[in-house]
Design a protein around this motif. Structure first.
Motif, PDB file in Angstrom:
ATOM      1  N   TYR A  48       0.827  -1.214   0.000  1.00  0.00           N
ATOM      2  CA  TYR A  48       0.000   0.000   0.000  1.00  0.00           C
ATOM      3  C   TYR A  48       0.861   1.264   0.000  1.00  0.00           C
ATOM      4  CZ  TYR A  48      -3.762  -3.247   1.015  1.00  0.00           C
ATOM      5  OH  TYR A  48      -4.665  -4.289   0.938  1.00  0.00           O
ATOM      6  N   VAL A  49       2.003   1.202   0.668  1.00  0.00           N
ATOM      7  CA  VAL A  49       2.928   2.332   0.651  1.00  0.00           C
ATOM      8  C   VAL A  49       3.380   2.616  -0.777  1.00  0.00           C
ATOM      9  CG1 VAL A  49       5.152   3.207   1.468  1.00  0.00           C
ATOM     10  CG2 VAL A  49       3.708   1.847   2.999  1.00  0.00           C
ATOM     11  N   ILE A  50       3.746   1.569  -1.484  1.00  0.00           N
ATOM     12  CA  ILE A  50       4.192   1.733  -2.871  1.00  0.00           C
ATOM     13  C   ILE A  50       3.050   2.212  -3.756  1.00  0.00           C
ATOM     14  CG2 ILE A  50       5.125   0.518  -4.885  1.00  0.00           C
ATOM     15  CD1 ILE A  50       6.705  -1.231  -2.905  1.00  0.00           C
ATOM     16  N   CYS A  51       1.841   1.727  -3.482  1.00  0.00           N
ATOM     17  CA  CYS A  51       0.680   2.215  -4.237  1.00  0.00           C
ATOM     18  C   CYS A  51       0.510   3.720  -4.056  1.00  0.00           C
ATOM     19  CB  CYS A  51      -0.583   1.486  -3.789  1.00  0.00           C
ATOM     20  SG  CYS A  51      -0.750  -0.195  -4.427  1.00  0.00           S
ATOM     21  N   SER A  52       0.753   4.215  -2.843  1.00  0.00           N
ATOM     22  CA  SER A  52       0.631   5.660  -2.606  1.00  0.00           C
ATOM     23  C   SER A  52       1.674   6.443  -3.394  1.00  0.00           C
ATOM     24  CB  SER A  52       0.746   5.970  -1.108  1.00  0.00           C
ATOM     25  OG  SER A  52       2.081   5.903  -0.643  1.00  0.00           O
ATOM     26  N   LEU A  53       2.809   5.804  -3.701  1.00  0.00           N
ATOM     27  CA  LEU A  53       3.829   6.453  -4.532  1.00  0.00           C
ATOM     28  C   LEU A  53       3.455   6.397  -6.007  1.00  0.00           C
ATOM     29  CD1 LEU A  53       6.463   7.806  -3.536  1.00  0.00           C
ATOM     30  CD2 LEU A  53       5.395   6.334  -1.838  1.00  0.00           C
ATOM     31  N   LEU A  54       2.817   5.329  -6.412  1.00  0.00           N
ATOM     32  CA  LEU A  54       2.357   5.228  -7.802  1.00  0.00           C
ATOM     33  C   LEU A  54       1.227   6.211  -8.078  1.00  0.00           C
ATOM     34  CD1 LEU A  54       2.344   1.343  -8.180  1.00  0.00           C
ATOM     35  CD2 LEU A  54       3.825   2.924  -9.425  1.00  0.00           C
ATOM     36  N   ALA A  55       0.510   6.606  -7.039  1.00  0.00           N
ATOM     37  CA  ALA A  55      -0.640   7.506  -7.186  1.00  0.00           C
ATOM     38  C   ALA A  55      -0.263   8.979  -7.054  1.00  0.00           C
ATOM     39  CB  ALA A  55      -1.707   7.150  -6.157  1.00  0.00           C
ATOM     40  N   GLN A  56       1.014   9.308  -7.041  1.00  0.00           N
ATOM     41  CA  GLN A  56       1.447  10.693  -6.857  1.00  0.00           C
ATOM     42  C   GLN A  56       1.029  11.586  -8.033  1.00  0.00           C
ATOM     43  OE1 GLN A  56       3.497  12.090  -4.053  1.00  0.00           O
ATOM     44  NE2 GLN A  56       2.402  10.304  -3.270  1.00  0.00           N
ATOM     45  N   LYS A  57       0.801  12.859  -7.728  1.00  0.00           N
ATOM     46  CA  LYS A  57       0.459  13.837  -8.767  1.00  0.00           C
ATOM     47  C   LYS A  57       1.606  14.012  -9.764  1.00  0.00           C
ATOM     48  CE  LYS A  57      -3.573  15.433  -7.125  1.00  0.00           C
ATOM     49  NZ  LYS A  57      -4.836  15.461  -7.901  1.00  0.00           N
ATOM     50  N   VAL A  58       2.843  13.970  -9.256  1.00  0.00           N
ATOM     51  CA  VAL A  58       4.035  14.039 -10.115  1.00  0.00           C
ATOM     52  C   VAL A  58       4.759  12.697  -9.992  1.00  0.00           C
ATOM     53  CG1 VAL A  58       6.262  15.154 -10.511  1.00  0.00           C
ATOM     54  CG2 VAL A  58       4.270  16.535  -9.898  1.00  0.00           C
ATOM     55  N   SER A  59       4.857  11.980 -11.095  1.00  0.00           N
ATOM     56  CA  SER A  59       5.421  10.632 -11.071  1.00  0.00           C
ATOM     57  C   SER A  59       6.947  10.651 -11.062  1.00  0.00           C
ATOM     58  CB  SER A  59       4.942   9.836 -12.290  1.00  0.00           C
ATOM     59  OG  SER A  59       3.542   9.653 -12.259  1.00  0.00           O
ATOM     60  N   VAL A  60       7.514   9.655 -10.397  1.00  0.00           N
ATOM     61  CA  VAL A  60       8.955   9.430 -10.471  1.00  0.00           C
ATOM     62  C   VAL A  60       9.213   8.406 -11.580  1.00  0.00           C
ATOM     63  CG1 VAL A  60       9.291   9.979  -8.046  1.00  0.00           C
ATOM     64  CG2 VAL A  60       8.828   7.613  -8.709  1.00  0.00           C
ATOM     65  N   ASN A  61      10.475   8.057 -11.795  1.00  0.00           N
ATOM     66  CA  ASN A  61      10.812   7.151 -12.890  1.00  0.00           C
ATOM     67  C   ASN A  61      10.974   5.695 -12.465  1.00  0.00           C
ATOM     68  OD1 ASN A  61      12.669   9.937 -13.587  1.00  0.00           O
ATOM     69  ND2 ASN A  61      11.107   9.276 -15.040  1.00  0.00           N
ATOM     70  N   LYS A  62      11.169   5.480 -11.170  1.00  0.00           N
ATOM     71  CA  LYS A  62      11.350   4.116 -10.686  1.00  0.00           C
ATOM     72  C   LYS A  62      11.134   4.098  -9.171  1.00  0.00           C
ATOM     73  CE  LYS A  62      15.051   1.872 -12.224  1.00  0.00           C
ATOM     74  NZ  LYS A  62      14.634   0.700 -13.034  1.00  0.00           N
ATOM     75  N   ILE A  63      10.635   2.976  -8.656  1.00  0.00           N
ATOM     76  CA  ILE A  63      10.532   2.749  -7.219  1.00  0.00           C
ATOM     77  C   ILE A  63      11.384   1.534  -6.891  1.00  0.00           C
ATOM     78  CG2 ILE A  63       9.013   2.192  -5.279  1.00  0.00           C
ATOM     79  CD1 ILE A  63       6.740   3.572  -6.846  1.00  0.00           C
ATOM     80  N   ILE A  64      12.307   1.693  -5.951  1.00  0.00           N
ATOM     81  CA  ILE A  64      13.258   0.629  -5.606  1.00  0.00           C
ATOM     82  C   ILE A  64      12.974   0.142  -4.193  1.00  0.00           C
ATOM     83  CG2 ILE A  64      15.696   0.020  -5.350  1.00  0.00           C
ATOM     84  CD1 ILE A  64      16.207   2.585  -7.163  1.00  0.00           C
ATOM     85  N   LEU A  65      12.720  -1.138  -4.057  1.00  0.00           N
ATOM     86  CA  LEU A  65      12.505  -1.762  -2.755  1.00  0.00           C
ATOM     87  C   LEU A  65      13.696  -2.663  -2.454  1.00  0.00           C
ATOM     88  CD1 LEU A  65      10.776  -2.547  -0.267  1.00  0.00           C
ATOM     89  CD2 LEU A  65       9.679  -4.279  -1.703  1.00  0.00           C
ATOM     90  N   THR A  66      14.478  -2.307  -1.451  1.00  0.00           N
ATOM     91  CA  THR A  66      15.641  -3.110  -1.075  1.00  0.00           C
ATOM     92  C   THR A  66      15.274  -4.038   0.074  1.00  0.00           C
ATOM     93  OG1 THR A  66      17.190  -1.379  -1.750  1.00  0.00           O
ATOM     94  CG2 THR A  66      18.028  -3.060  -0.259  1.00  0.00           C
ATOM     95  N   LEU A  67      15.501  -5.331  -0.133  1.00  0.00           N
ATOM     96  CA  LEU A  67      15.225  -6.343   0.881  1.00  0.00           C
ATOM     97  C   LEU A  67      16.493  -7.147   1.137  1.00  0.00           C
ATOM     98  CD1 LEU A  67      11.797  -7.627  -0.515  1.00  0.00           C
ATOM     99  CD2 LEU A  67      12.156  -5.929   1.295  1.00  0.00           C
ATOM    100  N   SER A  68      16.683  -7.584   2.368  1.00  0.00           N
ATOM    101  CA  SER A  68      17.899  -8.340   2.695  1.00  0.00           C
ATOM    102  C   SER A  68      17.660  -9.837   2.537  1.00  0.00           C
ATOM    103  CB  SER A  68      18.353  -8.032   4.119  1.00  0.00           C
ATOM    104  OG  SER A  68      17.534  -8.682   5.065  1.00  0.00           O
ATOM    105  N   LEU A  69      18.680 -10.521   2.028  1.00  0.00           N
ATOM    106  CA  LEU A  69      18.608 -11.975   1.877  1.00  0.00           C
ATOM    107  C   LEU A  69      18.560 -12.664   3.239  1.00  0.00           C
ATOM    108  CD1 LEU A  69      21.162 -12.387  -1.043  1.00  0.00           C
ATOM    109  CD2 LEU A  69      18.687 -12.714  -1.154  1.00  0.00           C
ATOM    110  N   GLU A  70      19.075 -11.990   4.249  1.00  0.00           N
ATOM    111  CA  GLU A  70      19.029 -12.539   5.608  1.00  0.00           C
ATOM    112  C   GLU A  70      17.577 -12.692   6.078  1.00  0.00           C
ATOM    113  OE1 GLU A  70      21.526 -10.918   9.048  1.00  0.00           O
ATOM    114  OE2 GLU A  70      19.534 -10.087   9.475  1.00  0.00           O
ATOM    115  N   GLU A  71      16.744 -11.713   5.763  1.00  0.00           N
ATOM    116  CA  GLU A  71      15.350 -11.731   6.212  1.00  0.00           C
ATOM    117  C   GLU A  71      14.421 -12.417   5.218  1.00  0.00           C
ATOM    118  OE1 GLU A  71      14.953  -7.734   8.902  1.00  0.00           O
ATOM    119  OE2 GLU A  71      15.162  -7.449   6.741  1.00  0.00           O
TER     120      GLU A  71
END
Length: 320
Positions: free
Chosen positions: A82-105
């Motif tokens: 849902y957080v990422i959805c709120s970024l996709l719904a922005q009035k001014v769009s960015v070019n990419k959304i990057i989600l960093t996840l650790s292999l440990e978790e």
């Protein structure tokens, strides 16, 4: 509207000791929790609807691409959607959304992720897998190094961001391309030629708007924009991060900015974002605040860089 400085004044601190005022303060905090719970239930499906079928544009700013970067962990990964959805719904769009996840978790990588989150890859989401888990530092550490020519907006994984968040940050960046732009800042205080503990900093929610200063520190939860490759090489010193500031990324980044004389600008008047309340149980801010970890880690940073006079750097306020 009451200025934020009032809430840090000695007069108000004395008032807080009165029984009735403490009762009203607790009721106010409770009302904010209820507000977040109610708005989360409304806004989560709303942003999911707005993001449906949305694809981030390839057209870039005239001088740089704009990427959003965040991190998450298993307890929050479902709500990160849902957080990422709120970024996709922005009035001014960015070019990419990057989600960093650790292999440990997430040792099983994408197999451990909800399908609805994976579906956002078609919209412009990239998932980065980190070999070393730097916890809150994951949200900037890997993305900034992989995309050194992009401006990076960092966000948290438990906030539903207002639809003008990226617009305000990008507009500030256009005006001040050599400063860090944040939507919530606090002012570091120097007294007797010494920076006071972070817990004694003064919130600057409604003052010093659009004025770059060295004594401002970004409160990263509200969103912050970092121009391309603006931070010094020492920012990515894993050994120093783990030794000095393992769970206080905002403070670490502030001192790295001071190392290179990079000012911070408050991009707009502060507006409370909506917090997804049910994922707050493990929030790092509670540990940092309630256990004075911010102050402890701040001291460790100053000790580690004892050859740097951070006091003078904080007092060096310039307008770009």
């Amino acid at each position: 509207m009451i200025k934020q400085e009032f809430w840090q004044s000695s007069f108000w601190k004395k008032c807080r000791s009165f029984f009735l005022i403490s009762i009203f303060a607790n009721l106010y905090r409770k009302s904010l929790e209820w507000k977040n719970i109610l708005l989360s239930k409304i806004l989560c499906p709303y942003y999911a609807f707005l993001a449906k079928g949305k694809k981030l544009p390839e057209e870039k700013e005239p001088f740089t691409p704009i990427y959003v970067s965040l991190t998450s962990y298993p307890a929050r990964i479902n709500d990160t959607y849902y957080v990422i959805c709120s970024l996709l719904a922005q009035k001014v769009s960015v070019n990419k959304i990057i989600l960093t996840l650790s292999l440990e978790e997430f040792p099983n990588q994408e197999k451990a992720l909800p399908q609805k989150l994976l579906d956002l890859k078609k919209c412009g989401l990239e998932i980065l897998w980190a070999d070393k888990n730097l916890k809150p530092h994951n949200k900037y550490f890997y993305a900034m190094q992989k995309y050194s020519k992009a401006a990076i907006i960092t966000i948290d994984d438990d906030i539903l961001y207002p639809r003008k968040t990226t617009k305000k940050l990008i507009e500030s960046y256009r005006k001040f391309p050599k400063a860090i732009s944040g939507l919530c800042t606090c002012k570091l205080i120097v007294k007797n030629n010494k920076i006071l503990p972070y817990s004694q900093s003064i919130p600057c929610y409604d003052t010093t708007i659009l004025f770059p200063r060295h004594d401002l520190s970004v409160e990263g939860f509200a969103g912050a924009l970092y121009p391309p490759a603006i931070l010094p090489k020492e920012t990515f010193n894993i050994e120093a991060i783990q030794k000095c500031s393992p769970i206080a990324d905002d403070i670490w980044l502030k001192y790295m900015e001071l190392l290179s004389d990079i000012p911070v600008v408050c991009a707009a008047k502060y507006r409370d974002p909506v917090v997804i309340s049910k994922v707050q149980e493990n929030a790092l801010y509670k540990i940092n605040k309630n256990q004075d970890q911010n102050d402890i880690q701040q001291q460790k940073i100053t000790d580690y860089f004892s050859y740097i006079d951070f006091n003078k750097k904080v007092l060096k306020t310039i307008q770009l």
